[in-house]
Design an enzyme around this catalytic site. Structure first.
Site, PDB file in Angstrom:
ATOM      1  N   ASP A  13      24.819  46.017  24.938  1.00 52.68           N
ATOM      2  CA  ASP A  13      23.955  45.092  25.115  1.00 52.68           C
ATOM      3  C   ASP A  13      24.426  43.823  25.832  1.00 52.68           C
ATOM      4  O   ASP A  13      25.554  43.500  25.608  1.00 52.68           O
ATOM      5  CB  ASP A  13      23.594  44.576  23.564  1.00 52.68           C
ATOM      6  N   ASP A 107      17.800  44.117  27.900  1.00 59.69           N
ATOM      7  CA  ASP A 107      19.064  44.043  27.911  1.00 59.69           C
ATOM      8  C   ASP A 107      19.922  44.923  27.197  1.00 59.69           C
ATOM      9  O   ASP A 107      21.258  44.865  26.998  1.00 59.69           O
ATOM     10  CB  ASP A 107      19.731  42.565  27.886  1.00 59.69           C
ATOM     11  N   GLU A 108      19.411  46.134  26.538  1.00 60.18           N
ATOM     12  CA  GLU A 108      19.961  46.790  25.379  1.00 60.18           C
ATOM     13  C   GLU A 108      19.585  48.181  25.276  1.00 60.18           C
ATOM     14  O   GLU A 108      18.342  48.533  25.690  1.00 60.18           O
ATOM     15  CB  GLU A 108      19.374  46.034  24.229  1.00 60.18           C
TER      16      GLU A 108
HETATM   17  P1  TTP Z   1      19.437  39.426  22.800  1.00 60.02           P
HETATM   18  O1  TTP Z   1      20.336  40.440  23.394  1.00 60.02           O
HETATM   19  O2  TTP Z   1      19.086  39.407  21.182  1.00 60.02           O
HETATM   20  O3  TTP Z   1      20.323  38.131  23.174  1.00 60.02           O
HETATM   21  P2  TTP Z   1      21.206  37.672  24.322  1.00 60.02           P
HETATM   22  O4  TTP Z   1      21.421  38.757  25.289  1.00 60.02           O
HETATM   23  O5  TTP Z   1      20.576  36.289  24.695  1.00 60.02           O
HETATM   24  O6  TTP Z   1      22.736  37.220  23.654  1.00 60.02           O
HETATM   25  P3  TTP Z   1      23.540  37.986  22.971  1.00 60.02           P
HETATM   26  O7  TTP Z   1      23.024  39.583  23.155  1.00 60.02           O
HETATM   27  O8  TTP Z   1      24.795  38.069  23.814  1.00 60.02           O
HETATM   28  O9  TTP Z   1      23.882  37.803  21.479  1.00 60.02           O
HETATM   29  O10 TTP Z   1      18.164  39.102  23.637  1.00 60.02           O
HETATM   30  C1  TTP Z   1      17.906  39.548  25.141  1.00 60.02           C
HETATM   31  C2  TTP Z   1      17.322  38.466  25.800  1.00 60.02           C
HETATM   32  O11 TTP Z   1      15.797  38.751  24.891  1.00 60.02           O
HETATM   33  C3  TTP Z   1      17.578  37.192  25.629  1.00 60.02           C
HETATM   34  O12 TTP Z   1      18.511  36.658  26.557  1.00 60.02           O
HETATM   35  C4  TTP Z   1      16.421  36.365  25.534  1.00 60.02           C
HETATM   36  C5  TTP Z   1      15.355  37.194  24.986  1.00 60.02           C
HETATM   37  N1  TTP Z   1      15.047  36.881  23.821  1.00 60.02           N
HETATM   38  C6  TTP Z   1      13.784  36.391  23.295  1.00 60.02           C
HETATM   39  O13 TTP Z   1      13.141  35.932  24.468  1.00 60.02           O
HETATM   40  N2  TTP Z   1      13.525  35.938  22.277  1.00 60.02           N
HETATM   41  C7  TTP Z   1      14.302  35.952  21.258  1.00 60.02           C
HETATM   42  O14 TTP Z   1      13.959  35.620  20.099  1.00 60.02           O
HETATM   43  C8  TTP Z   1      15.558  36.818  21.308  1.00 60.02           C
HETATM   44  C9  TTP Z   1      16.485  36.870  20.115  1.00 60.02           C
HETATM   45  C10 TTP Z   1      15.704  37.161  22.631  1.00 60.02           C
HETATM   46 MG    MG Z   2      21.996  40.704  24.824  1.00 62.90          MG
END
Ligand code: TTP
Ligand code: MG
Length: 416
Positions: A13, A107-108
């Site tokens: 992720d 992203d995951e």
């Molecule tokens: P995440 O992987 O949940 O968050 P992140 O990559 O920003 O941070 P981390 O993993 O380090 O905790 O989500 C991936 C992307 O998806 C995030 O950059 C933005 C988008 N996103 C939204 O648009 N709305 C949301 O509520 C969430 C949680 C994420």
């Molecule tokens: Mg992330």
């Protein structure tokens, strides 16, 4: 080893994904609190850089509140096309590590790594290689969790953030989960977590020790059993790769249109050799074989079959392809011949030999030829019947040029 890894699942992720991409593309944003979201104050935060998170800013927070918490943050509007482009690159990197990749969002992804220690090393080394490959391909940091179940791998990648790498061996999984709050249970939203706490269950260990029937009666449906299983680190779910979409193929546009069955088979054999060698090199077996033909008037036709057992043997691929030929009802002539292997899955290197009992001998021979070709170059070893029955107009050196044709083999070429 007391507790062998029966499965190896990676969860990867990206850290603060949208914000990290903005900091990558605009170096002046690096090291600063960055919020990605709409500029209008009624909007919400999509994500925040880790610098902004120290102020308490997080995803889904109203923008006005984020401003109040972190007045110095730079707010950047999202650029989804750019995130999608980087996402594709990340997923491609994962695809270099395994034929079975299950993306959960941009992203995951889960990556099935069972059987891959022979290629990439122990789980810790696998994780390091995946992180290094993502950084090299994108310049960005990814957090990686490695475990023997999806659930534990996902929690592990999250606990290690940012730039984390956490390996949880099967024997340690229950102890790893035990002290975590019930909100970490997969599928437990705020409501369920609140109900679990109301029942006196604060940590995952509390849920693991609870009676599953009692839990189900309190939570309704099968939820109790589900959480009880997760809390005990039991999670049989497989990584669901998009099998149908992934394939290894080899095709070539011919120098003259082809009508003759023997000549068609000769080309199928060359493609089967190419595909088989690539499968064996990556320790991948295919359950499906597809033959593609293009008619002289540019109509694409294909026929495919699922094999009884997955294979990486040139001979098995070739046989399946030859059996497909009568199922084309078009008499030709054809200007392109292709063979693709699909429904791919990883096999252990030693399983290549054990895979299909009746194919062991040809497969051993093929792997010996692979080794010779790696040493002496492609075409170092040729089948005798191929040398004797070479189709007209094809001299030996041409074959490997044809073989390299691959990607743009569809482009029309002038005929001699
Ligand atoms: P995440 O992987 O949940 O968050 P992140 O990559 O920003 O941070 P981390 O993993 O380090 O905790 O989500 C991936 C992307 O998806 C995030 O950059 C933005 C988008 N996103 C939204 O648009 N709305 C949301 O509520 C969430 C949680 C994420
Ligand atoms: Mg992330």
């Amino acid at each position: 080893m007391a507790h062998a890894w029966d499965r190896i699942v990676v969860h990867a992720d990206m850290d603060a994904f949208y914000a990290a991409v903005e900091q990558l593309d605009d170096p002046s944003l690096r090291g600063r609190p960055v919020i990605v979201g709409g500029r209008e104050r009624r909007g919400v935060v999509l994500t925040a850089s880790y610098e902004a998170r120290t102020f308490g800013v997080g995803s889904a927070m109203p923008m006005a509140r984020a401003h109040a918490l972190c007045p110095g943050a730079v707010v950047v509007p999202p650029r989804f096309a750019r995130y999608t482009e980087i996402s594709r690159r990340i997923m491609d990197v994962f695809g270099d590590f395994s034929p079975i990749v299950e993306p959960l969002s941009l992203d995951e992804a889960f990556i099935e790594m069972t059987g891959a220690t022979g290629i990439f090393g122990e789980p810790l080394l696998m994780g390091m290689k995946i992180k290094a490959a993502v950084r090299e391909a994108t310049g960005l940091a990814v957090s990686v969790g490695v475990a023997s179940t999806k659930y534990v791998a996902k929690v592990a990648s999250d606990v290690g953030k940012p730039d984390g790498l956490l390996v949880v061996a099967p024997a340690d999984a229950i102890g790893f989960l035990a002290p975590l709050p019930v909100s970490r249970l997969w599928g437990a939203g705020a409501v369920v977590a609140g109900r679990l706490r109301a029942l006196g269950l604060e940590t995952i260990a509390d849920v693991a020790r609870a009676d599953p029937a009692w839990l189900s009666a309190r939570l309704g449906g099968h939820a109790g059993g589900h959480f009880h299983e997760l809390a005990n680190a039991r999670d049989p779910r497989r990584v669901e790769g998009d099998r149908g979409a992934r394939s290894v193929g080899s095709e070539r546009t011919l120098e003259h249109d082809l009508r003759d069955g023997a000549e068609l088979r000769w080309h199928l054999r060359r493609s089967a050799e190419d595909v088989g060698r690539r499968l064996r090199k990556k320790s991948i077996a295919a359950a499906g074989v597809r033959v593609k033909l293009k008619t002289h008037d540019f109509r694409s036709l294909s026929r495919q079959v699922l094999l009884e057992a997955p294979t990486c043997s040139t001979r098995s691929l070739y046989r399946a392809a030859v059996d497909l030929v009568p199922r084309f009802d078009d008499p030709g002539p054809f200007r392109l011949v292709g063979l693709a292997a699909y429904d791919l899955r990883r096999v252990l290197p030693y399983q290549l030999d054990l895979f299909e009992q009746d194919e062991v001998r040809p497969l051993r021979l093929e792997r010996a030829v692979d080794a010779l070709e790696r040493r002496f170059g492609p075409g170092a070893v040729r089948r005798a019947d191929e040398l004797l029955h070479r189709p007209r107009g094809q001299r030996a050196p041409d074959m490997d040029l044809l073989r390299a044709g691959g990607e743009d083999a569809d482009a029309p070429r002038p005929r001699r």
